[in-house]
Scaffold this active site. Structure first.
Site, PDB file in Angstrom:
ATOM      1  N   PHE A 152     -20.411 -34.080  -4.631  1.00 58.70           N
ATOM      2  CA  PHE A 152     -20.287 -34.114  -3.203  1.00 58.70           C
ATOM      3  C   PHE A 152     -20.608 -35.690  -2.842  1.00 58.70           C
ATOM      4  CE2 PHE A 152     -23.451 -33.506   0.593  1.00 58.70           C
ATOM      5  CZ  PHE A 152     -22.390 -33.730   1.619  1.00 58.70           C
ATOM      6  N   LEU A 201     -17.778 -32.693 -14.818  1.00 60.87           N
ATOM      7  CA  LEU A 201     -17.024 -31.592 -14.300  1.00 60.87           C
ATOM      8  C   LEU A 201     -17.588 -30.344 -14.485  1.00 60.87           C
ATOM      9  CD1 LEU A 201     -13.332 -33.191 -14.571  1.00 60.87           C
ATOM     10  CD2 LEU A 201     -14.699 -33.528 -12.727  1.00 60.87           C
ATOM     11  N   THR A 239     -34.387 -36.703  -3.807  1.00 57.27           N
ATOM     12  CA  THR A 239     -34.451 -35.723  -2.862  1.00 57.27           C
ATOM     13  C   THR A 239     -35.980 -35.862  -2.172  1.00 57.27           C
ATOM     14  OG1 THR A 239     -34.222 -33.441  -2.191  1.00 57.27           O
ATOM     15  CG2 THR A 239     -34.772 -33.994  -4.592  1.00 57.27           C
ATOM     16  N   ASP A 240     -35.756 -35.575  -0.801  1.00 56.87           N
ATOM     17  CA  ASP A 240     -37.195 -35.279  -0.226  1.00 56.87           C
ATOM     18  C   ASP A 240     -37.717 -33.997  -0.814  1.00 56.87           C
ATOM     19  OD1 ASP A 240     -35.461 -33.211   0.955  1.00 56.87           O
ATOM     20  OD2 ASP A 240     -35.839 -33.785   2.878  1.00 56.87           O
ATOM     21  N   GLU A 241     -37.211 -32.910  -1.376  1.00 59.30           N
ATOM     22  CA  GLU A 241     -37.743 -31.732  -1.738  1.00 59.30           C
ATOM     23  C   GLU A 241     -38.863 -32.143  -3.011  1.00 59.30           C
ATOM     24  OE1 GLU A 241     -35.237 -28.568  -3.103  1.00 59.30           O
ATOM     25  OE2 GLU A 241     -33.663 -28.895  -1.409  1.00 59.30           O
ATOM     26  N   TYR A 298     -35.540 -26.628  -9.269  1.00 57.49           N
ATOM     27  CA  TYR A 298     -34.662 -27.812  -9.038  1.00 57.49           C
ATOM     28  C   TYR A 298     -35.333 -29.004  -8.731  1.00 57.49           C
ATOM     29  CZ  TYR A 298     -32.095 -30.985  -6.091  1.00 57.49           C
ATOM     30  OH  TYR A 298     -31.662 -32.258  -5.309  1.00 57.49           O
ATOM     31  N   LYS A 329     -36.208 -32.607 -10.305  1.00 62.88           N
ATOM     32  CA  LYS A 329     -35.935 -34.092  -9.581  1.00 62.88           C
ATOM     33  C   LYS A 329     -37.212 -34.782  -9.837  1.00 62.88           C
ATOM     34  CE  LYS A 329     -32.626 -35.304  -7.829  1.00 62.88           C
ATOM     35  NZ  LYS A 329     -31.407 -36.089  -8.525  1.00 62.88           N
TER      36      LYS A 329
HETATM   37  P1  NAD Z   1     -23.168 -31.788  -6.508  1.00 59.12           P
HETATM   38  O1  NAD Z   1     -23.784 -30.536  -7.209  1.00 59.12           O
HETATM   39  O2  NAD Z   1     -22.153 -31.668  -5.602  1.00 59.12           O
HETATM   40  O3  NAD Z   1     -22.792 -32.713  -7.557  1.00 59.12           O
HETATM   41  C1  NAD Z   1     -23.372 -33.183  -8.860  1.00 59.12           C
HETATM   42  C2  NAD Z   1     -22.176 -33.677  -9.791  1.00 59.12           C
HETATM   43  O4  NAD Z   1     -22.836 -34.221 -10.866  1.00 59.12           O
HETATM   44  C3  NAD Z   1     -21.014 -32.873 -10.055  1.00 59.12           C
HETATM   45  O5  NAD Z   1     -19.955 -33.715  -9.973  1.00 59.12           O
HETATM   46  C4  NAD Z   1     -21.145 -32.368 -11.495  1.00 59.12           C
HETATM   47  O6  NAD Z   1     -19.923 -32.207 -12.145  1.00 59.12           O
HETATM   48  C5  NAD Z   1     -21.805 -33.771 -11.942  1.00 59.12           C
HETATM   49  N1  NAD Z   1     -22.717 -33.319 -13.306  1.00 59.12           N
HETATM   50  C6  NAD Z   1     -23.480 -32.266 -13.307  1.00 59.12           C
HETATM   51  N2  NAD Z   1     -24.238 -32.255 -14.450  1.00 59.12           N
HETATM   52  C7  NAD Z   1     -23.812 -33.204 -15.130  1.00 59.12           C
HETATM   53  C8  NAD Z   1     -24.061 -33.860 -16.319  1.00 59.12           C
HETATM   54  N3  NAD Z   1     -25.043 -33.199 -17.296  1.00 59.12           N
HETATM   55  N4  NAD Z   1     -23.505 -34.808 -16.728  1.00 59.12           N
HETATM   56  C9  NAD Z   1     -22.423 -35.471 -16.213  1.00 59.12           C
HETATM   57  N5  NAD Z   1     -22.372 -35.071 -14.695  1.00 59.12           N
HETATM   58  C10 NAD Z   1     -22.949 -34.056 -14.435  1.00 59.12           C
HETATM   59  O7  NAD Z   1     -24.623 -32.647  -6.027  1.00 59.12           O
HETATM   60  P2  NAD Z   1     -24.960 -33.435  -4.825  1.00 59.12           P
HETATM   61  O8  NAD Z   1     -25.177 -32.606  -3.669  1.00 59.12           O
HETATM   62  O9  NAD Z   1     -23.577 -34.502  -4.546  1.00 59.12           O
HETATM   63  O10 NAD Z   1     -26.002 -34.228  -5.235  1.00 59.12           O
HETATM   64  C11 NAD Z   1     -25.812 -35.667  -5.820  1.00 59.12           C
HETATM   65  C12 NAD Z   1     -27.297 -36.203  -6.026  1.00 59.12           C
HETATM   66  O11 NAD Z   1     -27.934 -36.297  -4.861  1.00 59.12           O
HETATM   67  C13 NAD Z   1     -28.355 -35.199  -7.017  1.00 59.12           C
HETATM   68  O12 NAD Z   1     -28.977 -36.294  -7.753  1.00 59.12           O
HETATM   69  C14 NAD Z   1     -29.233 -34.475  -5.775  1.00 59.12           C
HETATM   70  O13 NAD Z   1     -30.375 -34.261  -6.572  1.00 59.12           O
HETATM   71  C15 NAD Z   1     -29.214 -35.647  -4.900  1.00 59.12           C
HETATM   72  N6  NAD Z   1     -29.402 -35.360  -3.314  1.00 59.12           N
HETATM   73  C16 NAD Z   1     -28.686 -34.303  -2.768  1.00 59.12           C
HETATM   74  C17 NAD Z   1     -28.824 -34.237  -1.436  1.00 59.12           C
HETATM   75  C18 NAD Z   1     -28.065 -33.022  -0.788  1.00 59.12           C
HETATM   76  O14 NAD Z   1     -28.295 -32.665   0.398  1.00 59.12           O
HETATM   77  N7  NAD Z   1     -26.869 -32.389  -1.543  1.00 59.12           N
HETATM   78  C19 NAD Z   1     -29.856 -34.655  -0.712  1.00 59.12           C
HETATM   79  C20 NAD Z   1     -30.733 -35.557  -1.495  1.00 59.12           C
HETATM   80  C21 NAD Z   1     -30.442 -36.015  -2.838  1.00 59.12           C
HETATM   81  O1  DAU Z   2     -33.333 -31.700   1.274  1.00 61.79           O
HETATM   82  C1  DAU Z   2     -32.397 -32.315   0.308  1.00 61.79           C
HETATM   83  C2  DAU Z   2     -31.732 -31.099  -0.766  1.00 61.79           C
HETATM   84  O2  DAU Z   2     -30.930 -30.262   0.240  1.00 61.79           O
HETATM   85  C3  DAU Z   2     -30.912 -31.707  -1.855  1.00 61.79           C
HETATM   86  O3  DAU Z   2     -31.908 -32.252  -2.579  1.00 61.79           O
HETATM   87  C4  DAU Z   2     -30.203 -30.218  -2.561  1.00 61.79           C
HETATM   88  O4  DAU Z   2     -29.665 -30.762  -3.647  1.00 61.79           O
HETATM   89  C5  DAU Z   2     -29.580 -29.641  -1.475  1.00 61.79           C
HETATM   90  O5  DAU Z   2     -28.718 -28.496  -2.126  1.00 61.79           O
HETATM   91  C6  DAU Z   2     -30.107 -29.229  -0.163  1.00 61.79           C
HETATM   92  O6  DAU Z   2     -31.145 -28.226  -0.575  1.00 61.79           O
HETATM   93  P1  DAU Z   2     -31.356 -27.087   0.312  1.00 61.79           P
HETATM   94  O7  DAU Z   2     -31.957 -25.796  -0.359  1.00 61.79           O
HETATM   95  O8  DAU Z   2     -32.113 -27.313   1.626  1.00 61.79           O
HETATM   96  O9  DAU Z   2     -30.019 -26.649   0.828  1.00 61.79           O
HETATM   97  P2  DAU Z   2     -29.177 -25.136   0.940  1.00 61.79           P
HETATM   98  O10 DAU Z   2     -27.640 -25.808   1.610  1.00 61.79           O
HETATM   99  O11 DAU Z   2     -29.153 -24.639  -0.158  1.00 61.79           O
HETATM  100  O12 DAU Z   2     -29.979 -24.390   2.208  1.00 61.79           O
HETATM  101  C7  DAU Z   2     -30.152 -25.320   3.300  1.00 61.79           C
HETATM  102  C8  DAU Z   2     -30.948 -24.102   4.018  1.00 61.79           C
HETATM  103  O13 DAU Z   2     -30.258 -23.091   4.489  1.00 61.79           O
HETATM  104  C9  DAU Z   2     -32.098 -23.569   3.393  1.00 61.79           C
HETATM  105  O14 DAU Z   2     -33.175 -23.571   4.207  1.00 61.79           O
HETATM  106  C10 DAU Z   2     -31.659 -22.213   2.708  1.00 61.79           C
HETATM  107  C11 DAU Z   2     -30.887 -21.802   3.854  1.00 61.79           C
HETATM  108  N1  DAU Z   2     -29.560 -20.996   3.549  1.00 61.79           N
HETATM  109  C12 DAU Z   2     -28.884 -21.375   2.489  1.00 61.79           C
HETATM  110  C13 DAU Z   2     -27.550 -20.750   2.010  1.00 61.79           C
HETATM  111  C14 DAU Z   2     -26.627 -21.144   1.141  1.00 61.79           C
HETATM  112  C15 DAU Z   2     -29.081 -19.930   4.350  1.00 61.79           C
HETATM  113  O15 DAU Z   2     -29.944 -19.563   5.353  1.00 61.79           O
HETATM  114  N2  DAU Z   2     -27.985 -19.271   3.946  1.00 61.79           N
HETATM  115  C16 DAU Z   2     -27.426 -19.391   3.065  1.00 61.79           C
HETATM  116  O16 DAU Z   2     -26.299 -18.982   2.704  1.00 61.79           O
END
Ligand code: NAD
Ligand code: DAU
Length: 332
Positions: A12, A36, A121-123, A148, A152
């Site tokens: 993403f 992938l 991540t902020d988590e 998770y 991180k």
């Molecule tokens: P995502 O799950 O959408 O994508 C992860 C990607 O990493 C995928 O393309 C997957 O194929 C690849 N991947 C997974 N394991 C792998 C491996 N062993 N080797 C090579 N590639 C691998 O994740 P995202 O939401 O795009 O998050 C990206 C980064 O940002 C992560 O480090 C996550 O912790 C961080 N992050 C995400 C959020 C959020 O809201 N999604 C917020 C803050 C930080």
């Molecule tokens: O804060 C950054 C993090 O945000 C990233 O590090 C993670 O990779 C990313 O997945 C995200 O984590 P969350 O756990 O906050 O995201 P998620 O989309 O899973 O859930 C967001 C909120 O919504 C959380 O409070 C759980 C709730 N939720 C989630 C799902 C999937 C629901 O209420 N219903 C749902 O179906």
């Protein structure tokens, strides 16, 4: 040209980063390394496939990582197992990818003396009470809750230690919840949008009072570029855009925008150990690196995201049934 290795560039945030970089920072020549997994999708890069090099490989493969890092100048590390709910079912891939994978990247980066940026991540900071006036800053102690977030946190700690002990040329960023195109439909916002599109009720964990600090994915990625350009080696930067909303509010926006009554959803089992609230203070990034978010109207950003999922049904439909079957087993 600066040679940049982007791990997780088919996921993403990583794929949005590659698109943004090609558009706005043409000095970079990009190689994507991505395994992938279920979360990665090569089609996220379809429109730019001729402008990048794609390597299908795993960051836990130390030899491959060493070779690719020796051939690049800058490494931006997005690859991770990223979903909390999955980490509660099966933590091992999180330990393996997030900790061992990061170890391989920083070892090779220090050996070849390369610039490394670590996406986190902020988590890692745990959660806040709803009424707490404080937000997370770079000084907040680490206190992760889930498998998770603990992996991180572990990977951030490795990077910090490699900076101090080995002089690794690294920066770290800790960002809040992203939304936008190409987000996997297991995540909250796309899950609810696609549920409505297939005429299933959205699913809210518990009462929906949990707060997340939403930021558009392009704002996250423009902040990463600000850090690559002007960030100080060894420093951590919080990335956030003052986007606090509780889950019920977000769901109501989605329902309203998609023409459904705001009560048209189901409450399902809560997530074990569910963090209550995240909130980011990004003043260091704003003051020291002059970064500002562009997408300050959350409802507008959400409408554009809804439209993207409406326009791209072929992107998510093949996975919908499987994702929902897995959630059903968990009572979610
Ligand atoms: P995502 O799950 O959408 O994508 C992860 C990607 O990493 C995928 O393309 C997957 O194929 C690849 N991947 C997974 N394991 C792998 C491996 N062993 N080797 C090579 N590639 C691998 O994740 P995202 O939401 O795009 O998050 C990206 C980064 O940002 C992560 O480090 C996550 O912790 C961080 N992050 C995400 C959020 C959020 O809201 N999604 C917020 C803050 C930080
Ligand atoms: O804060 C950054 C993090 O945000 C990233 O590090 C993670 O990779 C990313 O997945 C995200 O984590 P969350 O756990 O906050 O995201 P998620 O989309 O899973 O859930 C967001 C909120 O919504 C959380 O409070 C759980 C709730 N939720 C989630 C799902 C999937 C629901 O209420 N219903 C749902 O179906």
């Amino acid at each position: 040209m600066i040679k940049m290795l982007v791990t997780g560039g088919a996921g993403f945030i990583g794929s949005n980063f590659v698109h943004l970089t090609l558009k706005e920072h043409p000095q970079y020549q990009i190689t994507v390394l991505d395994a992938l997994t279920y979360a990665g999708n090569i089609h996220n890069l379809d429109t730019i496939k001729d402008n990048i090099t794609f390597v299908h490989g795993d960051i836990t493969d130390a030899k491959l990582v060493d070779q690719l890092i020796s051939q690049n100048d800058v490494i931006v590390h997005f690859a991770a197992e990223s979903h909390n709910d999955n980490s509660l079912q099966n933590p091992w891939p999180f330990v393996n990818t997030n900790i061992i994978g990061t170890y391989n990247l920083i070892e090779a980066s220090r050996k070849h003396n390369k610039r490394y940026h670590h996406i986190s991540t902020d988590e890692v900071y745990g959660d806040l009470e709803l009424e707490d006036p404080n937000k997370f800053t770079e000084q907040t102690p680490y206190n992760p809750s889930s498998p998770y977030s603990s992996t991180k946190a572990g990977s951030d700690m490795l990077v910090r230690a490699w900076v101090r002990s080995f002089g690794l040329q690294a920066t770290i960023s800790n960002c809040s919840n992203n939304y936008g195109p190409y987000q996997h439909i297991e995540k909250f916002i796309p899950r609810q949008i696609t549920n409505i599109l297939v005429d299933q009720k959205p699913k809210l964990y518990g009462s929906g009072q949990n707060v997340r600090d939403w930021i558009h994915v392009d704002d996250h990625n423009s902040a990463v570029h600000a850090i690559l350009n002007k960030g100080v080696i060894g420093q951590t930067y919080m990335i956030g855009a003052n986007g606090e909303q509780n889950n019920k509010q977000v769901l109501e926006y989605i329902l309203k925008d998609m023409g459904k009554p705001t009560s048209w959803y189901e409450q399902v089992n809560d997530r074990p150990g569910h963090d209550l609230r995240y909130a980011i203070n990004s003043s260091k990034l704003q003051k020291e690196l002059s970064w500002q978010p562009k997408y300050t109207n959350f409802e507008q950003g959400l409408q554009n995201t809804i439209q993207w999922y409406k326009n791209n049904t072929q992107w998510w439909q093949p996975q919908k049934q499987q994702v929902e079957a897995k959630y059903k087993e968990q009572g979610q």
